[in-house]
Design an enzyme around this catalytic site. Sequence first.
Site, PDB file in Angstrom:
ATOM      1  N   ASP A 199       0.861  -1.179   0.000  1.00  0.00           N
ATOM      2  CA  ASP A 199       0.000   0.000   0.000  1.00  0.00           C
ATOM      3  C   ASP A 199       0.903   1.237   0.000  1.00  0.00           C
ATOM      4  O   ASP A 199       1.517   1.570   1.015  1.00  0.00           O
ATOM      5  CB  ASP A 199      -0.886  -0.035   1.260  1.00  0.00           C
ATOM      6  CG  ASP A 199      -1.719   1.218   1.428  1.00  0.00           C
ATOM      7  OD1 ASP A 199      -1.539   2.175   0.648  1.00  0.00           O
ATOM      8  OD2 ASP A 199      -2.557   1.243   2.348  1.00  0.00           O
ATOM      9  N   CYS A 365      -8.627   5.721  10.570  1.00  0.00           N
ATOM     10  CA  CYS A 365      -8.953   4.464   9.871  1.00  0.00           C
ATOM     11  C   CYS A 365      -7.885   3.407  10.162  1.00  0.00           C
ATOM     12  O   CYS A 365      -7.452   2.676   9.255  1.00  0.00           O
ATOM     13  CB  CYS A 365      -9.091   4.667   8.363  1.00  0.00           C
ATOM     14  SG  CYS A 365     -10.330   5.873   7.936  1.00  0.00           S
TER      15      CYS A 365
HETATM   16  N1  PMP Z   1      -3.913   3.345   2.777  1.00  0.00           N
HETATM   17  C1  PMP Z   1      -3.325   4.345   3.457  1.00  0.00           C
HETATM   18  C2  PMP Z   1      -1.984   4.115   4.096  1.00  0.00           C
HETATM   19  C3  PMP Z   1      -3.979   5.570   3.562  1.00  0.00           C
HETATM   20  O1  PMP Z   1      -3.402   6.570   4.246  1.00  0.00           O
HETATM   21  C4  PMP Z   1      -5.227   5.749   2.936  1.00  0.00           C
HETATM   22  C5  PMP Z   1      -5.976   7.055   3.037  1.00  0.00           C
HETATM   23  N2  PMP Z   1      -5.945   7.653   4.288  1.00  0.00           N
HETATM   24  C6  PMP Z   1      -5.781   4.680   2.228  1.00  0.00           C
HETATM   25  C7  PMP Z   1      -5.087   3.489   2.177  1.00  0.00           C
HETATM   26  C8  PMP Z   1      -7.093   4.793   1.533  1.00  0.00           C
HETATM   27  O2  PMP Z   1      -6.988   5.679   0.455  1.00  0.00           O
HETATM   28  P1  PMP Z   1      -8.281   6.152  -0.340  1.00  0.00           P
HETATM   29  O3  PMP Z   1      -9.250   6.652   0.689  1.00  0.00           O
HETATM   30  O4  PMP Z   1      -7.745   7.241  -1.224  1.00  0.00           O
HETATM   31  O5  PMP Z   1      -8.793   4.997  -1.096  1.00  0.00           O
END
Ligand code: PMP
Length: 407
Positions: A199, A365
Amino acid sequence: MSKTITRVRDQFPILQRSINGHPLHYLDNAATTFCPDTVLDKVYEFETGYRANVARGVHRLAAEATDAYESARASVARYINAFDPSEVVFTSGTTAAVNQLAYSLGESIAAGDEILVSMIEHHSNFVPWQMLCKRKGAKLQLIPVDENGVLDLSNLSSLINERTRIVAVTQASNVTGEMPDLGLLAQAAHQVEAKLVVDGAQAVPHGPVDVQALGADFYVFSGHKCYAPTGVGVLWGKGALLSELPEFMYGGGMVERVTPAGTRFLETNQRLEAGTPPIAQAIGLGEAVEWLMMLPWVDIKTHEAKLLGRLANELPSIAGLRVLGPALEGARLPIVSFDIEDCHPHDICHLLDQRAVALRGGHHCAQPLMDALDVMATTRASFAVFNTDADVDALLEGLHEAVDFLR
Ligand code: PMP
């Protein structure tokens, strides 16, 4: 402020904003960041010059739009050092890309297989794998963290075995800025022929990436965190693996022949981009990574390290403040989370907002990490290439004032 950073700042019209008479101090870049002029201009050029669908029409606008879209794909491929642009699939973001993988890679997962994720993952790189395990009767294994929320890779060999099929780990934590040792994870995953999904959502805005050197099999990220529009993201896969990946969504733009008896799909990566893609956004992303490739990264890294150094020196003067994650130096990103005794992050964020300091307070999150750290939420300051000492000053002054008020 150095000339480099002034030149960078001048390219962001939104930085002219003020709130309550204060200049904007935007420190929520890990949530989303801004677009420089060149990206805004590129999207405007598409919208006013050659807006059309891609890979369908033969008229002039359709051809120009298709060229720009494919050129954006080539730019992304260069930025992440993909072997070939055909390895780049546009999605609507990191979340969409991980879910796409969890479904398509997930087709071959069987009961008893194992998927390894870490406790520092964003929910986007955690829940899709957890749900896949639930659907298939597979086991979700977790890489633990230490008391500071730093990944503990010391028992990796006990977490990876011949049943491990996928290892899904972030290149950088959106909470603590930690950058796990992906080399070690790649080696351990490949020893048992598991696929490594990385990721890159937080890492990509902080300079060009080399997906081949990382040892990743799949790599995902979002445009809106790397100076591009919202609504676009990337799923990169190693050529051979991507061409074996089953289709995830079905519809227009990804088929070769459809009859009532069945459908034959395209053999290219467009097979994985069903429907009209986020065209303006992808073209904007192409421009954003071209812009990122022009930045003087050595100067920017030095500047970021200086800002982090100031935080390392000055945050401890706030009584009861604990920085979470790794030390504020070395190989890490300028994303800093902290907990302040007797002060709720939402109160801190609200009070700092009065001074136009934009922070994030919450679980980011990343509830598994919050649980491991035994906190409900943290306050987070996350830096972009345009942040300055003035932003750090405003943050520190605001924190002192907020803490005095709240205690
Ligand atoms: N992975 C990481 C490490 C993130 O920081 C984020 C967004 N905060 C995401 C995944 C998800 O990204 P998105 O909401 O743009 O799909």
